[in-house]
Design a protein around this motif. Structure first.
Motif, short mmCIF file in Angstrom:
data_model
loop_
_atom_site.label_atom_id
_atom_site.label_comp_id
_atom_site.label_asym_id
_atom_site.label_seq_id
_atom_site.Cartn_x
_atom_site.Cartn_y
_atom_site.Cartn_z
N VAL A 160 -2.89 -0.25 -13.22
CA VAL A 160 -3.84 -0.05 -12.12
C VAL A 160 -3.22 0.99 -11.19
O VAL A 160 -2.17 0.74 -10.59
CB VAL A 160 -4.11 -1.37 -11.36
N GLY A 201 -3.64 2.30 -4.98
CA GLY A 201 -4.83 2.52 -4.16
C GLY A 201 -6.14 2.26 -4.87
O GLY A 201 -7.22 2.45 -4.29
N GLN A 202 -6.09 1.81 -6.14
CA GLN A 202 -7.31 1.53 -6.89
C GLN A 202 -7.31 0.08 -7.37
O GLN A 202 -6.31 -0.63 -7.25
CB GLN A 202 -7.43 2.49 -8.08
N SER A 203 -8.43 -0.36 -7.94
CA SER A 203 -8.52 -1.74 -8.39
C SER A 203 -8.81 -1.86 -9.88
O SER A 203 -8.67 -2.93 -10.46
CB SER A 203 -9.63 -2.47 -7.61
N GLU A 204 -9.21 -0.74 -10.51
CA GLU A 204 -9.56 -0.76 -11.93
C GLU A 204 -8.40 -0.24 -12.79
O GLU A 204 -7.75 0.74 -12.44
CB GLU A 204 -10.80 0.09 -12.19
N GLU A 205 -8.19 -0.90 -13.91
CA GLU A 205 -7.14 -0.50 -14.84
C GLU A 205 -7.53 0.77 -15.59
O GLU A 205 -8.70 0.97 -15.92
CB GLU A 205 -6.93 -1.65 -15.83
N THR A 241 1.69 6.57 -8.57
CA THR A 241 1.86 5.14 -8.86
C THR A 241 3.31 4.77 -9.13
O THR A 241 3.84 3.80 -8.59
CB THR A 241 0.99 4.72 -10.06
N GLU A 252 2.07 -1.64 -3.06
CA GLU A 252 1.90 -3.01 -3.54
C GLU A 252 2.58 -3.10 -4.91
O GLU A 252 2.97 -2.08 -5.48
CB GLU A 252 0.40 -3.33 -3.67
N GLN A 297 0.78 -2.95 -11.09
CA GLN A 297 0.17 -3.80 -12.12
C GLN A 297 0.12 -3.04 -13.44
O GLN A 297 -0.68 -2.14 -13.62
CB GLN A 297 -1.24 -4.21 -11.69
#
Length: 427
Positions: A51, A54-58, A193, A230, A233
């Motif tokens: 992920v 700053g984003q939520s989609e893989e 990332t 964060e 992921q």
């Protein structure tokens, strides 16, 4: 700045986690003329699905992008960073592995300037569409070069036979097709990332002043801004216990065939004490059987199954582990059958207390010799740090291992379902 003294090796290591998340290790060795620094990110070729920050989609990025990114960071809008190091009397390099990317230099002078250069160029990416397209041609040639190297094809063939889902079965550089899909935006996505200081480690060993070096690194990092990170992921596929293929055969122009037997040592995530015990025993036991003083080596040599090209290697990382036993042979079937037979015979063997003490002394001796090399210390320290193990504590950990630990490991070491054979032979 925290310090830790290791009396058994007469070393003192200094550590500090900076406000931006970067972990810094300093190992002063004032008696050395050379200094070696490595700036590493916990990001390698197998980190292809994640992920983005700053984003939520893989997303899943093209294969080979971590290696591509390593190449591109040295190229700035107005210069090549290798020239900067060269002017300052330093030798610079970088490497991408399945799990890490690292940038490094060694030098005997201008250490502080070279440290600034190392930190600054890695933390100042510049990618343009034009330069990305140009790099595709350069890396494409590199990929084709490795396609023609029998040793590399033997290694990758073995790994592909062992692992069905884990992305170490994909070449670190990717393929010509996959790198042609890489865009400037893909590079920035991966960089933003995985190249956050929170996901990186800086290690320097050699001749420098500890206080002034830490001050320099702190001031350098304080002058830069990074968003809050964060937890990254990442997504890895589930790997089965058994190998992907029992046999992997590849034809290419070789004068003598190459054959390897691969052992699927690990197929799940390991950290800390679980990792370090397996790592040490895996290395010690394969060496016990297949080193030149080993029982199996002598038998193979007497039967003319192996020659001077015979080798073995073993590797354990957080998400995978393998051992490879191989060499040149005129009879790959005889080679693989005999090695497999010997490996399977270990299920009924026991190591004696005396033998295990010798194994421990040998491994400690190897570790102490390797600690004469700053390059080895830095790369090994970072490798173990990413799996929550202190490299300088390995000797006391080895001393605490028991013969029961070794025999428990040996009893479960080999099974048919975790063995595969790779053969590289003439077309």
């Amino acid at each position: 700045m925290n310090s830790k003294e290791y009396k058994h090796i007469e070393e003192t290591l200094y550590e500090e986690k900076l406000d931006n998340g970067l972990t810094v290790f300093l190992l002063p060795r004032p008696q050395m003329s050379k200094t070696y620094a490595i700036f590493s990110t916990n990001y390698g070729s197998m980190d292809r699905t994640f992920v983005p920050i700053g984003q939520s989609e893989e997303v899943t990025v093209p294969d080979g992008i971590a290696h591509f990114l390593e190449h591109k960071l040295f190229e700035k809008k107005d210069r090549d960073v290798f020239a900067d190091f060269s002017k300052q009397g330093a030798s610079a390099n970088a490497y991408t592995s399945f799990s890490k990317t690292a940038y490094l230099f060694s030098a005997t002078s201008n250490i502080e300037e070279n440290v600034k250069t190392l930190l600054d160029f890695v933390q100042d990416p510049y990618f343009s569409e034009q330069s990305v397209e140009k790099e595709k041609g350069i890396i494409g040639q590199e990929i084709k070069m490795y396609d023609d190297q029998p040793d590399w094809q033997s290694f990758m063939g073995t790994v592909k036979a062992l692992f069905k889902e884990t992305p170490i079965n994909i070449d670190i550089a990717g393929t010509v097709e996959s790198i042609n899909k890489i865009t400037k935006d893909d590079l920035y996505t991966c960089y933003n990332t995985f190249y956050h200081p929170e996901n990186m480690t800086f290690f320097i060993a050699g001749n420098f002043n500890t206080e002034s070096m830490m001050t320099l690194i702190k001031e350098n990092q304080q002058a830069k801004e990074f968003p809050k990170l964060e937890e990254i992921q990442r997504s890895y596929p589930e790997e089965p216990k058994e190998v992907a293929k029992k046999q992997y055969k590849h034809k290419m122009p070789v004068s003598v065939a190459k054959c390897t037997v691969g052992i699927k040592e690990s197929y799940q995530e390991l950290n800390g004490s679980e990792f370090v015990q397996k790592d040490l025993l895996q290395d010690m036991i394969i060496s016990y059987f297949f080193s030149k003083s080993g029982q199996f080596y002598e038998e193979l040599y007497k039967e003319n199954i192996i020659d001077s090209s015979f080798y073995f290697e073993t590797n354990l990382d957080k998400n995978y582990g393998y051992s490879i036993i191989g060499g040149n042979t005129n009879n790959p079937e005889q080679f693989s059958t005999k090695i497999t037979e010997l490996l399977l015979s270990t299920n009924n063997m026991k190591i004696t207390e005396e033998e295990f003490e010798r194994m421990k002394r040998k491994r400690i001796g190897q570790l102490l010799r390797s600690m004469n090399s700053l390059e080895n210390i830095a790369s090994k320290f970072i490798h173990y740090h990413t799996v929550q193990v202190d490299y300088f504590d390995l000797i006391p950990i080895i001393q605490e291992l028991t013969v029961d630990d070794a025999n428990d490991y040996l009893k479960n070491w080999i099974s048919k379902e975790r063995l595969s054979v790779c053969t590289i032979s003439a077309e």
